[in-house]
Design an enzyme around this catalytic site. Structure first.
Site, PDB file in Angstrom:
ATOM      1  CG  HIS A   1      -0.497   0.031   2.507  1.00 43.31           C
ATOM      2  ND1 HIS A   1      -0.133   1.182   3.141  1.00 43.31           N
ATOM      3  CD2 HIS A   1      -0.267  -0.969   3.401  1.00 43.31           C
ATOM      4  CE1 HIS A   1       0.283   0.905   4.366  1.00 43.31           C
ATOM      5  NE2 HIS A   1       0.223  -0.387   4.551  1.00 43.31           N
TER       6      HIS A   1
ATOM      7  CG  ASP B   1       0.741  -3.840   5.003  1.00 47.93           C
ATOM      8  OD1 ASP B   1       1.637  -3.037   5.334  1.00 47.93           O
ATOM      9  OD2 ASP B   1      -0.448  -3.682   5.327  1.00 47.93           O
TER      10      ASP B   1
ATOM     11  CG  HIS C   1       0.796   2.377  12.599  1.00 47.76           C
ATOM     12  ND1 HIS C   1      -0.491   2.007  12.908  1.00 47.76           N
ATOM     13  CD2 HIS C   1       1.028   1.873  11.356  1.00 47.76           C
ATOM     14  CE1 HIS C   1      -1.011   1.298  11.903  1.00 47.76           C
ATOM     15  NE2 HIS C   1      -0.098   1.196  10.954  1.00 47.76           N
TER      16      HIS C   1
ATOM     17  CD  GLU D   1      -3.300  -1.409   5.667  1.00 46.45           C
ATOM     18  OE1 GLU D   1      -3.660  -2.368   6.366  1.00 46.45           O
ATOM     19  OE2 GLU D   1      -2.678  -0.438   6.142  1.00 46.45           O
ATOM     20  CD  GLU D   2      -1.363   2.203   7.760  1.00 48.71           C
ATOM     21  OE1 GLU D   2      -2.067   1.689   8.641  1.00 48.71           O
ATOM     22  OE2 GLU D   2      -0.203   1.799   7.513  1.00 48.71           O
TER      23      GLU D   2
ATOM     24  CG  ASP E   1       2.614   0.146   7.688  1.00 50.52           C
ATOM     25  OD1 ASP E   1       2.152  -0.389   6.668  1.00 50.52           O
ATOM     26  OD2 ASP E   1       1.909   0.469   8.669  1.00 50.52           O
TER      27      ASP E   1
END
Lengths: 460, 460
Positions: free
Chosen positions: B273, B346, B418, B319-320, B285
Site C-alpha cells: 500500500h 505489508d 505507525h 490501507e491505513e 509500512d
C-alpha cells in the site's frame, strides 16, 4: 625508585596486618548482598518518578535538592550538607524545524545546550550538507554565507564510549566554525548511536569574536534524509529555537557520609550528579550514578563496624553545563590533603567490567584480595591507572586528589544519553546491582585500608 | 473426495509437462538475481526520500500517485492504471499532553487515527490507570465520570506479530468503552514493542450511541511513568488534540502489469500500500511492500519470456484507514473469475520464513520444485493454507479469490510501525532483497503454471 617502592610496599604490608583479619571477606559479603539489595533501584525509581527532569535553575532542581536531603536522611547517612553555589543557566523554549522545499516535512530536532535563540519568526535558508566535521572545517571562509550548515558525521558505537569525544567536537565547536564561514545556523546529526528520531542535546560553546548562530541536533534519520535530499537538489529548511538565560542561578552540591571508625578525617569522595538535561528523566544520566554510589555506601554503612575511613557520597548539582566540580573544590580546598580518593559514577547502569585505580594501587598489598572478590561479578582490576574520576571530580583531581574509575559497558549508553529516551525503563536492575556490588567491594577495601595513594604516585 | 483429489492431481501432473522444461530452474535463477538486485532498495529509498509521509487526502498522496505511475513506467510495466475512488479522510493537527500535578511534565503522545479533537483549551482531569484492557472493561458504568482513563497494557513481542491483535483491541474500541463508563478522554500505552518515547498511532472507531471522547497513545515510558505516579497519589493530566476531517477525499489504486505470455487474461494480483501514516516516512509500512512486490515482478518482466499468466502489481491507496480493498473489488468485480491469486506484502522488510499458499497448493505437482528453490534463502513452504492475503486483498478474498501469504519475521516490526521511527534507515537491504527473492521465485512458478487454486479448494 625501585628500592623506595619496595620499602613502601613492605611497610604497607606490615601495617595492614593490624586491620580486620580479612577485609576481602567483608568485601565479598558486601558484593553478595548488593546483588539483591533493593536500595539502588528504589533510589533511581524514586528520583526519576517523583522529581523527573531536573536541569540547573529549574523548579525541579529545587525539588531534587530536597529529595537528596531526604534520601540521605532516610538511608542513615550523617553529616548531610547542602552546599550552595551560583552559576548561569539556560532554559529551552519552543523549538521546531521543517523542510520547506522540495516538499514540507517536519524534522525532529533539539536545540543544543546554550544555543542562542533564532529570531521569533525563525531562520529559513538553503542547507549545505557536510558528511564529516572535517569537511566543514575545510570549507573556505565566506562559502556558507546565508546558508544553514548541516554536519551529518555519524558517531561510532564503542563499549567505552570513545565515539563520543570524536563526534562531540562538532557539537561543542561546530556553531562557531560554521559562523566563521558565513553560516546563519548549524544543524548536526545527533551525537548518538541510536537510530531513533529523538535527537540528542548537550552543551555547546561559542568562540569569542565570531557571530553567535543558533545550533540544534537532528534525529539520526532526519540527518540521513537531509543528506539524501541534498544529493538530489536544493533543500530549504526553516529553524525556530527559543531559549532564555539567567546570569546567576542557585545550585547545590549535596553530600552525606558514612563516618570512618578509625580515621574519620580521611575521606573518600564518591557520587553522581543530580542535575539532568531537560528531556527524558535523567535515569541513566545520572540518577543511576546517584543510586549506585548511594546504595554502595549505604550497604557499607549498615555493617556492624564502619571501615576506618569516611565515605562521602556527593550528589553534584551541575554537571551537564559545568560548575559543580569547581564549586566543590572551592568549598573543600582546605580539606584536599585529607581527601584520599575521588570518583564518580556517571555512565549509566551498564555493568562494570574494570576497576581503574591510582598509579601503583593495583599492586598494593592492602588490595591483594580485591581481584578475587571481583571475579564472580566479571570485573577485572586494570593494570592501567585511572586517568579521570569523572567530570565532577576534575577540580579535586587538579588539586592533587588521586582518582578511581569503575569502567562500565557503555555499548548502549549513547542510544539514550541526553535524549527524551533517557527514562527508567532503560535501567536493567541486575546491571544496576552489579555496579553497586563492584563499588561496595572496592570502596570497602580502600576505606578500611591505610593506602596513601599520593605516596604510591610519589613512589613511581 | 479423496478419489477426486487424486484424479485432479494426476491431471495437473500431466498438463504441467507441457510447460517450460524446468520452471524451478528459472525460479532459482530469479532468486539469485534478486539477492543482489538494486531495484527494491532504489524504490523504497526514492519513495521515502522524495515523497515522505503520505496519508490519504494529503498533497503528498497526490505526489505519491504521480511517483507510482512514473515508477511503473521507468521499470517497464505495462497497462498502468490509476483507479480513483473517494473516501473520508482525517488530518492531524497540533497535539500535546502534560502532567499538571504532582509536578509539570511534558508527556510524549500521539492522537489515534480518527480521534475527535479536544476543545481548543484542552481537557484537564484526574487519571484512572488500568493495567489491562480487561480491567477497564470490568469498571462499572459511571465509575470514570469526569476522569481520563489510562490503559497501560503492554504489547507482547512475537515473530508473527500476534501481539498486535491482542493489544490492538484497546486502541480500536477503548475510547467508546471508556466513554460508556463516563471518561472524558482515553490514553493508552502505545501498541508497540519498543521502549521509545515515540508513540504509536493507528486507526480507532467510535461505537454508535456513545459520546465520542478524544483518544491518544502515550509513549511506552510515559505510560509507565503514569502507572508509577498514580501508585503514589492523584495525577492530573491535560490533553490537547486538534484534527480536521473531510467527508470525501480522492484516493487512488495504481497498478502496472507484467503481461502473461500464454494466458494474459489470467491475473495474479500482488502489491503493497502506497498510503502511510503521517508520522515517519512509511518505510517499513509500507514502502517496503511496494518495493518488494514491484522489484519481484520487474525481475520476472526482465526474463526473455514472460511466464504464462499476467502479474499485476497494485499500489493500494488507502490501507491505513481502509477503503482501497473495497474500491479495488468494486472496480474489478467482473474480472474476479480471472484473478487466479492475490497477496500483499505489508509487514515491513523482515525476512520471509514461510510461504502460505491456498489450500492444497503446497502439494500441487506444478510447485514440486518450489521447496528446494526456497531452501537456500531459509524459507519453508507451510503445510497450513493462507488465511489472509493482506488487508488490501480482503475484498477480493471475500469475492472468492484465493490468497497467498509470505510470512515475515516481524520481531522488530512493532518497534517502528505507525511511529515517527518508521524511516528508511530501519530497512535492512539484505533482508529486503531476501523478500524480493522469495516473492520472485514463488510468483514465477505460480504464474508459469496452470494451477487452478479454486479447483484445489473445491477438491478438498
Amino acid at each position: 625508585m625501585r628500592i623506595s617502592l619496595l620499602a613502601l610496599a613492605a611497610s604497607l604490608a606490615l601495617s595492614s596486618a593490624a586491620f580486620a583479619a580479612d577485609p576481602a571477606a567483608t568485601a565479598a559479603a558486601l558484593r553478595e548482598k548488593a546483588l539483591t539489595d533493593p536500595t539502588a533501584w528504589t533510589v533511581v525509581e524514586d528520583l526519576t518518578t517523583t522529581v523527573g527532569p531536573r536541569p540547573v535553575g529549574s523548579p525541579a532542581m529545587t525539588r531534587a535538592k530536597d529529595w537528596a536531603v531526604k534520601t540521605f536522611t532516610d538511608l542513615g547517612f550523617t553529616d548531610i550538607k547542602v552546599e550552595e553555589f551560583s552559576k548561569p543557566s539556560w532554559t529551552r523554549g519552543a523549538e521546531s524545524a521543517s523542510i520547506v522545499g522540495p516538499y514540507p516535512f517536519k524534522l525532529s530536532i533539539i536545540g543544543l545546550g546554550e544555543t542562542v535563540p533564532t529570531p521569533a519568526k525563525g531562520i529559513e535558508a538553503e542547507i549545505v550538507v557536510f558528511k564529516t566535521y572535517a569537511a566543514l572545517l575545510a570549507a573556505p571562509v565566506g562559502s556558507l554565507t546565508g546558508k544553514i550548515a548541516v554536519v551529518t558525521q555519524p558517531m561510532v558505537r564503542a563499549q567505552d564510549g570513545a565515539g563520543y569525544g570524536v563526534a562531540g567536537v562538532m557539537r561543542r565547536n561546530g556553531a562557531s566554525e560554521a559562523a566563521k564561514r558565513g553560516a546563519v545556523a548549524l544543524l548536526i546529526r545527533s551525537i548518538s548511536t541510536s537510530d531513533s528520531r529523538l535527537a540528542h542535546t548537550g552543551i555547546m560553546r561559542y568562540a569569542a569574536d565570531v557571530p553567535k548562530i543558533p545550533a540544534a541536533a537532528l534525529g539520526v534519520p532526519d540527518a540521513e534524509l537531509l543528506e539524501r535530499l541534498a544529493a538530489r537538489g536544493p533543500v530549504r529548511v526553516k529553524l525556530s529555537l527559543a531559549s532564555t538565560t539567567s546570569a546567576k542561578t542557585v545550585a547545590w552540591n549535596i553530600s552525606g557520609e558514612i563516618k570512618g571508625s578509625a580515621k574519620p578525617e580521611e575521606v573518600i569522595v564518591i557520587g553522581g550528579h543530580l542535575d539532568s538535561w531537560d528531556v527524558g528523566t535523567g535515569a541513566v544520566d545520572d540518577a543511576s550514578g546517584i543510586a549506585i554510589t548511594t546504595a554502595a555506601a549505604k550497604l557499607i554503612g549498615d555493617l556492624p563496624t564502619h571501615p576506618r575511613r569516611t565515605l562521602r557520597v556527593v550528589m553534584w548539582g551541575s554537571e551537564e553545563s559545568g560548575g559543580s566540580s569547581e564549586a566543590y573544590l572551592a568549598a573543600h580546598k582546605d580539606e584536599v590533603p585529607n581527601i584520599v580518593l575521588a570518583g564518580e559514577s556517571d555512565f549509566g547502569a551498564g555493568r562494570v567490567y574494570s576497576v581503574m585505580l591510582p598509579q601503583g594501587a593495583a599492586a598494593a598489598p592492602q588490595l591483594k584480595g580485591l581481584a578475587d572478590v571481583m571475579t564472580p561479578i566479571s570485573v577485572l582490576i586494570s593494570r592501567d591507572p585511572a586517568r579521570s574520576g569523572g567530570a565532577d571530580t576534575e577540580g579535586l583531581q587538579q588539586a592533587g586528589v588521586p582518582v578511581l574509575s569503575l569502567r562500565q559497558d557503555g555499548t548502549r549508553y549513547f542510544d539514550l544519553h541526553h535524549s527524551e529516551d533517557d527514562t527508567l525503563d532503560k535501567v536493567v536492575p541486575a546491571e544496576l546491582n552489579q555496579n553497586v556490588a563492584a563499588w561496595a567491594a572496592v570502596l570497602y577495601m580502600i576505606a578500611d585500608s591505610d593506602i596513601d595513594f599520593r605516596a604510591l604516585k610519589d613512589a613511581k
